[in-house]
Design a protein around this motif. Structure first.
Motif, mmCIF file in Angstrom:
data_model
loop_
_atom_site.group_PDB
_atom_site.id
_atom_site.type_symbol
_atom_site.label_atom_id
_atom_site.label_comp_id
_atom_site.label_asym_id
_atom_site.label_seq_id
_atom_site.Cartn_x
_atom_site.Cartn_y
_atom_site.Cartn_z
ATOM 1 N N THR A 194 0.827 -1.207 0.000
ATOM 2 C CA THR A 194 0.000 0.000 0.000
ATOM 3 C C THR A 194 0.859 1.254 0.000
ATOM 4 O OG1 THR A 194 -1.764 -1.145 1.205
ATOM 5 C CG2 THR A 194 -1.789 1.253 1.269
ATOM 6 N N ILE A 195 1.877 1.270 0.866
ATOM 7 C CA ILE A 195 2.726 2.455 0.986
ATOM 8 C C ILE A 195 3.473 2.720 -0.313
ATOM 9 C CG2 ILE A 195 4.742 3.422 2.158
ATOM 10 C CD1 ILE A 195 3.816 1.960 4.687
ATOM 11 N N THR A 196 4.168 1.695 -0.826
ATOM 12 C CA THR A 196 5.020 1.922 -1.995
ATOM 13 C C THR A 196 4.206 2.141 -3.263
ATOM 14 O OG1 THR A 196 5.216 -0.487 -2.231
ATOM 15 C CG2 THR A 196 6.977 0.651 -1.050
ATOM 16 N N MET A 197 3.166 1.346 -3.484
ATOM 17 C CA MET A 197 2.374 1.493 -4.704
ATOM 18 C C MET A 197 1.675 2.850 -4.752
ATOM 19 S SD MET A 197 2.785 -1.293 -6.517
ATOM 20 C CE MET A 197 4.490 -1.093 -5.973
ATOM 21 N N THR A 198 1.132 3.283 -3.619
ATOM 22 C CA THR A 198 0.436 4.571 -3.600
ATOM 23 C C THR A 198 1.419 5.724 -3.764
ATOM 24 O OG1 THR A 198 -1.218 3.599 -2.116
ATOM 25 C CG2 THR A 198 -1.198 5.988 -2.321
ATOM 26 N N LEU A 199 2.557 5.636 -3.078
ATOM 27 C CA LEU A 199 3.518 6.741 -3.130
ATOM 28 C C LEU A 199 4.131 6.920 -4.516
ATOM 29 C CD1 LEU A 199 5.561 6.718 0.213
ATOM 30 C CD2 LEU A 199 4.205 8.567 -0.739
ATOM 31 N N ILE A 200 4.572 5.814 -5.127
ATOM 32 C CA ILE A 200 5.299 5.968 -6.387
ATOM 33 C C ILE A 200 4.379 6.408 -7.516
ATOM 34 C CG2 ILE A 200 7.122 4.353 -5.770
ATOM 35 C CD1 ILE A 200 5.759 2.186 -7.306
ATOM 36 N N THR A 201 3.103 5.993 -7.479
ATOM 37 C CA THR A 201 2.206 6.415 -8.550
ATOM 38 C C THR A 201 1.591 7.787 -8.277
ATOM 39 O OG1 THR A 201 0.470 5.094 -7.495
ATOM 40 C CG2 THR A 201 1.589 4.140 -9.388
ATOM 41 N N SER A 202 1.488 8.168 -6.999
ATOM 42 C CA SER A 202 0.916 9.484 -6.699
ATOM 43 C C SER A 202 1.802 10.613 -7.207
ATOM 44 C CB SER A 202 0.700 9.638 -5.193
ATOM 45 O OG SER A 202 1.936 9.638 -4.499
ATOM 46 N N VAL A 271 -5.270 -7.711 -8.192
ATOM 47 C CA VAL A 271 -6.397 -6.798 -7.989
ATOM 48 C C VAL A 271 -6.034 -5.735 -6.957
ATOM 49 C CG1 VAL A 271 -8.842 -6.645 -7.388
ATOM 50 C CG2 VAL A 271 -7.967 -8.694 -8.534
ATOM 51 N N PHE A 272 -5.393 -6.150 -5.872
ATOM 52 C CA PHE A 272 -5.020 -5.200 -4.816
ATOM 53 C C PHE A 272 -3.963 -4.218 -5.299
ATOM 54 C CE2 PHE A 272 -2.056 -4.201 -1.327
ATOM 55 C CZ PHE A 272 -2.901 -3.430 -0.541
ATOM 56 N N ILE A 273 -2.966 -4.711 -6.037
ATOM 57 C CA ILE A 273 -1.902 -3.832 -6.533
ATOM 58 C C ILE A 273 -2.485 -2.791 -7.491
ATOM 59 C CG2 ILE A 273 0.177 -3.762 -7.972
ATOM 60 C CD1 ILE A 273 0.959 -6.463 -6.760
ATOM 61 N N VAL A 274 -3.345 -3.231 -8.403
ATOM 62 C CA VAL A 274 -3.955 -2.292 -9.353
ATOM 63 C C VAL A 274 -4.830 -1.278 -8.618
ATOM 64 C CG1 VAL A 274 -5.572 -2.104 -11.278
ATOM 65 C CG2 VAL A 274 -3.826 -3.885 -11.291
ATOM 66 N N ALA A 275 -5.547 -1.729 -7.581
ATOM 67 C CA ALA A 275 -6.377 -0.799 -6.809
ATOM 68 C C ALA A 275 -5.517 0.258 -6.121
ATOM 69 C CB ALA A 275 -7.194 -1.570 -5.775
ATOM 70 N N SER A 276 -4.393 -0.171 -5.529
ATOM 71 C CA SER A 276 -3.498 0.778 -4.861
ATOM 72 C C SER A 276 -2.874 1.742 -5.866
ATOM 73 C CB SER A 276 -2.405 0.021 -4.101
ATOM 74 O OG SER A 276 -2.956 -0.836 -3.127
ATOM 75 N N LEU A 277 -2.486 1.211 -7.031
ATOM 76 C CA LEU A 277 -1.936 2.083 -8.068
ATOM 77 C C LEU A 277 -2.983 3.066 -8.579
ATOM 78 C CD1 LEU A 277 0.151 -0.527 -10.121
ATOM 79 C CD2 LEU A 277 1.040 1.224 -8.589
ATOM 80 N N GLY A 278 -4.225 2.607 -8.669
ATOM 81 C CA GLY A 278 -5.290 3.502 -9.116
ATOM 82 C C GLY A 278 -5.517 4.647 -8.144
ATOM 83 N N VAL A 279 -5.464 4.341 -6.848
ATOM 84 C CA VAL A 279 -5.594 5.407 -5.849
ATOM 85 C C VAL A 279 -4.441 6.391 -5.988
ATOM 86 C CG1 VAL A 279 -5.544 5.916 -3.376
ATOM 87 C CG2 VAL A 279 -6.892 3.995 -4.223
ATOM 88 N N GLY A 280 -3.226 5.869 -6.214
ATOM 89 C CA GLY A 280 -2.067 6.738 -6.400
ATOM 90 C C GLY A 280 -2.211 7.636 -7.615
ATOM 91 N N LEU A 281 -2.724 7.090 -8.716
ATOM 92 C CA LEU A 281 -2.926 7.905 -9.920
ATOM 93 C C LEU A 281 -4.003 8.970 -9.707
ATOM 94 C CD1 LEU A 281 -2.692 5.450 -12.948
ATOM 95 C CD2 LEU A 281 -1.169 7.329 -12.368
ATOM 96 N N LEU A 282 -5.055 8.607 -8.952
ATOM 97 C CA LEU A 282 -6.088 9.596 -8.644
ATOM 98 C C LEU A 282 -5.494 10.764 -7.854
ATOM 99 C CD1 LEU A 282 -9.049 10.500 -8.550
ATOM 100 C CD2 LEU A 282 -9.317 9.112 -6.492
ATOM 101 N N ILE A 283 -4.674 10.435 -6.863
ATOM 102 C CA ILE A 283 -4.004 11.495 -6.087
ATOM 103 C C ILE A 283 -3.099 12.314 -6.998
ATOM 104 C CG2 ILE A 283 -2.317 11.903 -4.248
ATOM 105 C CD1 ILE A 283 -3.453 9.429 -2.827
ATOM 106 N N SER A 284 -2.421 11.633 -7.929
ATOM 107 C CA SER A 284 -1.486 12.323 -8.818
ATOM 108 C C SER A 284 -2.184 13.325 -9.718
ATOM 109 C CB SER A 284 -0.724 11.298 -9.660
ATOM 110 O OG SER A 284 0.290 11.901 -10.409
ATOM 111 N N THR A 285 -3.418 13.049 -10.101
ATOM 112 C CA THR A 285 -4.141 13.984 -10.965
ATOM 113 C C THR A 285 -4.706 15.164 -10.185
ATOM 114 O OG1 THR A 285 -6.171 12.678 -10.700
ATOM 115 C CG2 THR A 285 -4.774 12.189 -12.601
ATOM 116 N N VAL A 286 -4.923 14.982 -8.864
ATOM 117 C CA VAL A 286 -5.474 16.059 -8.041
ATOM 118 C C VAL A 286 -4.378 16.991 -7.546
ATOM 119 C CG1 VAL A 286 -6.676 16.563 -5.874
ATOM 120 C CG2 VAL A 286 -7.456 14.682 -7.332
ATOM 121 N N ALA A 287 -3.220 16.415 -7.146
ATOM 122 C CA ALA A 287 -2.143 17.224 -6.561
ATOM 123 C C ALA A 287 -1.465 18.073 -7.629
ATOM 124 C CB ALA A 287 -1.128 16.307 -5.888
ATOM 125 N N ARG A 288 -0.917 19.200 -7.187
ATOM 126 C CA ARG A 288 -0.214 20.112 -8.078
ATOM 127 C C ARG A 288 1.296 20.087 -7.874
ATOM 128 N NH1 ARG A 288 -3.625 19.377 -10.644
ATOM 129 N NH2 ARG A 288 -5.398 20.657 -11.325
#
Length: 346
Positions: A194-202, A271-288
């Motif tokens: 969760t930590i690494t997948m979300t951070l690197i894609t965010s 499924v879990f890895i893709v879900a975590s990466l998807g959350v990271g990408l969502l954060i990446s599109t919101v953050a500036r």
């Protein structure tokens, strides 16, 4: 068939994948951190995080100084919840030991302890517990109750030749030794992923925006799906590498059993890895900025750790907290990990 292969070969995702793999290859430090740090954290957390409290430092105030008082101390130590470090003269001395943190428990045996037992009365001893830490104090209370029951049964058997009329024989499954590592280490797989997948894609899209390369990606002849897949697929492979390293170290260092089908576990992990990466990408599109992306990622990760059942049992949480936990992918992945590894479920 040839037309399908030609369409697959011309798919616009391949240049994007090639770009991401080249970037990973050039940034070797980041790749090493993504694969090496989880291994270090696993070893550190696996050894440091222990939920079973044992061998609490204990001082003894034995004002009776009889065979019965010595037997009580021995029974108390046999529970493995207490470790007698010294004997002190009075309650004031025991209090000083607890106040300065040198002891967590003090056992006080009064002068009339053996006389009461021999006279047919109840022998009463007192256990003083430092309850600042509820978990340690709970272990001390449970150990004291167990010792009292054991010693009481011994005395009844000696005096009246009585046996207990009721006996419950407990047989724990899946973790018979009650080892914390057996419960904690499989959960660390989900936490670290969760930590690494979300951070690197965010930081993925934000990094492209900060470097000025996002505009170049927009004008390239690739679609949105190709762009997203090109960002996700390399990190899916990194996630599988992390998971394999953690599982291997868990088996080698902590003796974690693998009772289920690893192929099933890896398939469900996708499924879990893709879900975590998807959350990271969502954060990446919101953050500036990358700093904003990291802050939002940590905001997402804290509920994962607290509400997913990794540390605290979900059954003990209020219902609103349990509902929030159902929105987190880690809640279900922890059940999958422990179910496949420890129970061998299909």
């Amino acid at each position: 068939m040839s037309a399908w292969l030609d369409r697959l070969r011309r798919w616009t995702v391949w240049p994007m994948l090639w770009k991401e793999f080249l970037q990973l290859r050039r940034d070797r430090l980041t790749f090493a951190l993504m694969t090496g740090l989880p291994a270090i954290q696993l070893v550190l957390f696996g050894y440091a995080i222990q939920t079973d409290v044992r061998r609490l430092p204990t001082v003894v105030v034995d004002e009776s100084r009889t065979s019965e008082s010595r037997a009580l101390v021995q029974v108390l130590q046999n529970t493995d919840n207490f470790r007698v470090i010294t004997r002190v003269s009075d309650r004031a001395d025991a209090k000083r030991w607890i106040e300065r943190g040198a002891a967590r428990v003090a056992l006080v045996i009064p002068p009339d302890y053996q006389r009461n037992i021999r006279g047919g009365h109840t022998g009463v001893a007192q256990l003083l517990i430092d309850a600042a830490d509820p978990q340690s104090s709970g272990a001390a209370i449970a150990g004291a109750q167990l010792a009292a029951q054991a010693r009481g049964a011994q005395l009844l058997a000696q005096r009246y030749q009585l046996r207990s009329p009721v006996e419950i024989r407990v047989r724990p499954w899946y973790n018979p030794a009650q080892r914390s590592a057996t419960f904690i280490v499989p959960g660390i797989v989900g936490i670290l992923l969760t930590i690494t997948m979300t951070l690197i894609t965010s930081t993925a899209i934000v990094r492209e925006r900060e470097r000025g390369t996002l505009e170049q990606l927009i004008v390239t002849p690739i679609g949105k799906s190709s762009l997203m897949l090109g960002k996700l697929v390399p990190f899916v492979m990194v996630g599988y590498v992390q998971m394999s390293v953690i599982l291997l170290l868990g088996v080698l260092f902590f003796g974690i059993p693998v009772r289920g089908n690893l192929a099933l576990l890896y398939a469900l992990a996708l499924v879990f890895i893709v879900a975590s990466l998807g959350v990271g990408l969502l954060i990446s599109t919101v953050a500036r900025s990358q700093a904003q992306a990291m802050q939002l990622s940590f905001f997402f990760m804290l509920p994962n750790i607290l509400l997913s059942g990794y540390i605290f049992p979900r059954a003990a949480m209020p219902e609103p907290a349990q509902w929030l936990g159902l929105l987190l992918p880690l809640t279900f992945f922890l059940d999958i990990l422990r179910g496949v590894l420890l129970k061998g479920v299909g």
